[in-house]
Design an enzyme around this catalytic site. Sequence first.
Site, short mmCIF file in Angstrom:
data_model
loop_
_atom_site.label_atom_id
_atom_site.label_comp_id
_atom_site.label_asym_id
_atom_site.label_seq_id
_atom_site.Cartn_x
_atom_site.Cartn_y
_atom_site.Cartn_z
CB ILE A 11 -26.66 74.06 -53.67
CG1 ILE A 11 -28.25 73.56 -55.00
CG2 ILE A 11 -28.08 73.97 -52.52
CD1 ILE A 11 -29.03 72.07 -54.62
CG ASN A 34 -20.99 70.66 -61.95
OD1 ASN A 34 -21.01 71.18 -63.58
ND2 ASN A 34 -22.06 70.35 -61.85
CG PHE A 79 -24.12 70.54 -50.46
CD1 PHE A 79 -25.64 70.86 -50.46
CD2 PHE A 79 -23.48 70.87 -49.63
CE1 PHE A 79 -26.15 71.66 -49.65
CE2 PHE A 79 -23.93 72.12 -48.84
CZ PHE A 79 -25.31 72.29 -49.23
CB SER A 123 -33.52 64.82 -55.24
OG SER A 123 -34.18 65.39 -56.15
CE1 TYR A 148 -28.76 63.80 -58.20
CE2 TYR A 148 -30.58 63.42 -58.97
CZ TYR A 148 -29.71 64.39 -58.38
OH TYR A 148 -29.45 65.39 -57.58
CE LYS A 152 -28.17 62.92 -54.92
NZ LYS A 152 -27.35 63.79 -53.57
CG ASN A 178 -38.05 71.68 -59.52
OD1 ASN A 178 -38.08 70.33 -58.58
ND2 ASN A 178 -37.67 71.02 -60.90
CG LEU A 199 -38.28 75.99 -67.52
CD1 LEU A 199 -38.31 75.68 -68.70
CD2 LEU A 199 -39.10 76.04 -66.44
NE ARG A 230 -40.83 68.99 -62.51
CZ ARG A 230 -41.86 68.31 -63.20
NH1 ARG A 230 -43.08 68.64 -63.38
NH2 ARG A 230 -41.35 67.51 -64.29
P1 NAD Z 1 -22.99 71.01 -57.92
O1 NAD Z 1 -22.60 69.88 -59.66
O2 NAD Z 1 -22.88 72.58 -58.39
O3 NAD Z 1 -22.92 71.01 -56.91
C1 NAD Z 1 -22.49 69.77 -55.99
C2 NAD Z 1 -20.44 69.89 -55.96
O4 NAD Z 1 -20.08 68.65 -55.47
C3 NAD Z 1 -19.16 70.63 -57.48
O5 NAD Z 1 -18.70 71.54 -56.67
C4 NAD Z 1 -18.95 69.27 -57.97
O6 NAD Z 1 -17.62 70.23 -58.52
C5 NAD Z 1 -18.55 68.00 -56.67
N1 NAD Z 1 -17.90 67.08 -56.30
C6 NAD Z 1 -18.69 66.73 -57.41
N2 NAD Z 1 -18.36 64.70 -56.51
C7 NAD Z 1 -18.02 65.01 -55.93
C8 NAD Z 1 -16.58 63.76 -55.27
N3 NAD Z 1 -16.16 62.94 -55.59
N4 NAD Z 1 -15.54 64.70 -54.40
C9 NAD Z 1 -16.23 65.80 -53.68
N5 NAD Z 1 -16.43 66.82 -54.72
C10 NAD Z 1 -17.18 66.51 -55.40
O7 NAD Z 1 -24.64 70.39 -57.60
P2 NAD Z 1 -25.66 71.06 -56.92
O8 NAD Z 1 -26.93 71.53 -57.69
O9 NAD Z 1 -25.21 72.77 -56.15
O10 NAD Z 1 -26.39 69.71 -55.84
C11 NAD Z 1 -25.83 70.01 -55.02
C12 NAD Z 1 -26.55 68.31 -53.52
O11 NAD Z 1 -27.43 68.85 -53.92
C13 NAD Z 1 -25.76 67.47 -54.61
O12 NAD Z 1 -25.77 66.23 -53.94
C14 NAD Z 1 -27.35 66.99 -55.89
O13 NAD Z 1 -27.77 65.54 -56.37
C15 NAD Z 1 -28.37 67.90 -55.10
N6 NAD Z 1 -29.72 68.41 -55.59
C16 NAD Z 1 -29.51 69.17 -56.16
C17 NAD Z 1 -30.53 69.85 -56.95
C18 NAD Z 1 -30.58 70.77 -57.99
O14 NAD Z 1 -31.26 70.82 -58.49
N7 NAD Z 1 -29.54 71.40 -58.60
C19 NAD Z 1 -31.71 68.99 -56.77
C20 NAD Z 1 -31.92 68.28 -55.66
C21 NAD Z 1 -30.57 67.91 -55.14
N1 UDP Z 2 -38.86 71.76 -69.04
C1 UDP Z 2 -38.86 72.63 -70.17
N2 UDP Z 2 -37.74 72.50 -71.08
C2 UDP Z 2 -36.44 72.34 -70.76
C3 UDP Z 2 -35.99 72.07 -69.48
C4 UDP Z 2 -37.08 71.80 -68.28
O1 UDP Z 2 -40.18 72.25 -70.28
O2 UDP Z 2 -36.24 72.65 -71.03
C5 UDP Z 2 -39.75 71.76 -68.39
C6 UDP Z 2 -40.16 70.05 -67.54
O3 UDP Z 2 -40.70 69.30 -68.87
C7 UDP Z 2 -40.58 70.13 -66.11
C8 UDP Z 2 -40.33 71.86 -65.32
O4 UDP Z 2 -39.25 72.71 -67.07
O5 UDP Z 2 -41.60 70.50 -66.39
C9 UDP Z 2 -38.68 71.74 -65.26
O6 UDP Z 2 -37.78 70.50 -65.67
P1 UDP Z 2 -36.39 71.11 -64.83
O7 UDP Z 2 -35.79 69.95 -65.39
O8 UDP Z 2 -36.35 72.26 -64.66
O9 UDP Z 2 -36.60 70.40 -62.54
P2 UDP Z 2 -37.14 68.81 -63.27
O10 UDP Z 2 -37.89 67.71 -64.14
O11 UDP Z 2 -35.73 67.72 -62.45
O12 UDP Z 2 -38.24 68.36 -61.75
#
Ligand code: NAD
Ligand code: UDP
Length: 375
Positions: A11, A34, A79, A123, A148, A152, A178, A199, A230
């Site tokens: 993100i 990551n 992030f 989240s 996790y 948050k 999502n 998913l 979702r």
């Molecule tokens: P991501 O893992 O792709 O990005 C996170 C970044 O943070 C990575 O580049 C990683 O290297 C860096 N990082 C981790 N720990 C660190 C630290 N201690 N110091 C410096 N850098 C560090 O994840 P993302 O999907 O881009 O998510 C970004 C944020 O959004 C996260 O906080 C995550 O919890 C939150 N979020 C993500 C989702 C999702 O579905 N992707 C949903 C809700 C919230």
């Molecule tokens: N899901 C699934 N198979 C997978 C991964 C996810 O059927 O391999 C379903 C899961 O049960 C949920 C939806 O897809 O209903 C979204 O899941 P995801 O893990 O992407 O997001 P979250 O559960 O964190 O909302």
Amino acid sequence: MILVTGGAGYIGSHAVLELLLAGHDVLVLDNLCNSSRIALQRVEQLAGRTLHFVKGDIRRRAQLDALFAQYPIEAVLHFAGLKAVGESVRHPLNYYDNNVGGSLTLCQAMADAGVFRLVFSSSATVYGTPATVPINEQAATGLPTNPYGQSKLMVENLLRDLANADPRWSIALLRYFNPIGAHESGLIGEDPCGIPNNLLPYITQVAIGRLEQLNVYGADYPTPDGTGIRDYIHVVDLAKGHLLALEKLRQVKGAHIWNLGTGQGHSVLELIRVFEEITQTRLPYRLAPRREGDIAACWADPTKAERELGWKAERGLTAMIADAWRWQVQNPSGYRVTDRVKESIKRIPASPISGNIQREAVMTRTGTSSANALL
Ligand code: NAD
Ligand code: UDP
């Protein structure tokens, strides 16, 4: 200048691109645990501008202090953190250390540097099992079932307490639903390590043959087709929401929650159907038991973000899936460079080339020395 922690991630990289396109100067701090530096090189390429990158950790106070001293940072998009639910159950201390400890250290460094504008990646998981859908920001937070989710919620509480205690803070708690999809160029996208939990990355990896078949977790939920629902949101729409939140925080003090979702729910089978239509292929899947900790249905009421930020998701499910698929096809190994690609790099002639793998190889070959170190 905007400091973006975790800006090399999925993100974060899309948000950095939007910031650059909007004319902001950007400093990314990421420990790359990551993510890949290549993502940021591609962001620079797409923006036609450079950014500042420091490989470092939000838990290291001295490093943060040095950054705030060196750069004219006016606000922070935060992030950085760990996000794998299952891993958080196995390694809770890592999660509390990175997500909670890291956020705490960041806030301390910001306060000492006199920087009080912060956008935090929260989240929808903080709602737990929602009593009703759609979920608005007034809904009670639940009891997250894993470290996790707890982390948050703990950071949200920390930030609220901070804003209550010190009126200089302006904080956005953005609750993502999502996030899926990728930039329409196919140059940046989600690059999960190992087997994806989510998913859509799972679907795309089945489709390119990296995984055998999709498990649909639960076909007996109280939803129209029995599978989980979702609110999937395009990562570019999500990224744009951060810029609007950043602007809003110029005008308001305190901590403010905004849901970032589309307001539309889609089932697992619906995603599969749209994916099959776009790719004109059959996706191998089987109906499997429910996954522990999953809820039946969850989607946002995003009207507060529309009213207060002027933000609304613009991209629908078809665009989300088409963009995710383009990214996957153009980058079958994500940002990693496989032996096959390394071989093709050696063989690339100076003349113009075509083809996805070669394109990936050339993108990497033109990178800086830190990218080459990844080869
Ligand atoms: P991501 O893992 O792709 O990005 C996170 C970044 O943070 C990575 O580049 C990683 O290297 C860096 N990082 C981790 N720990 C660190 C630290 N201690 N110091 C410096 N850098 C560090 O994840 P993302 O999907 O881009 O998510 C970004 C944020 O959004 C996260 O906080 C995550 O919890 C939150 N979020 C993500 C989702 C999702 O579905 N992707 C949903 C809700 C919230
Ligand atoms: N899901 C699934 N198979 C997978 C991964 C996810 O059927 O391999 C379903 C899961 O049960 C949920 C939806 O897809 O209903 C979204 O899941 P995801 O893990 O992407 O997001 P979250 O559960 O964190 O909302």
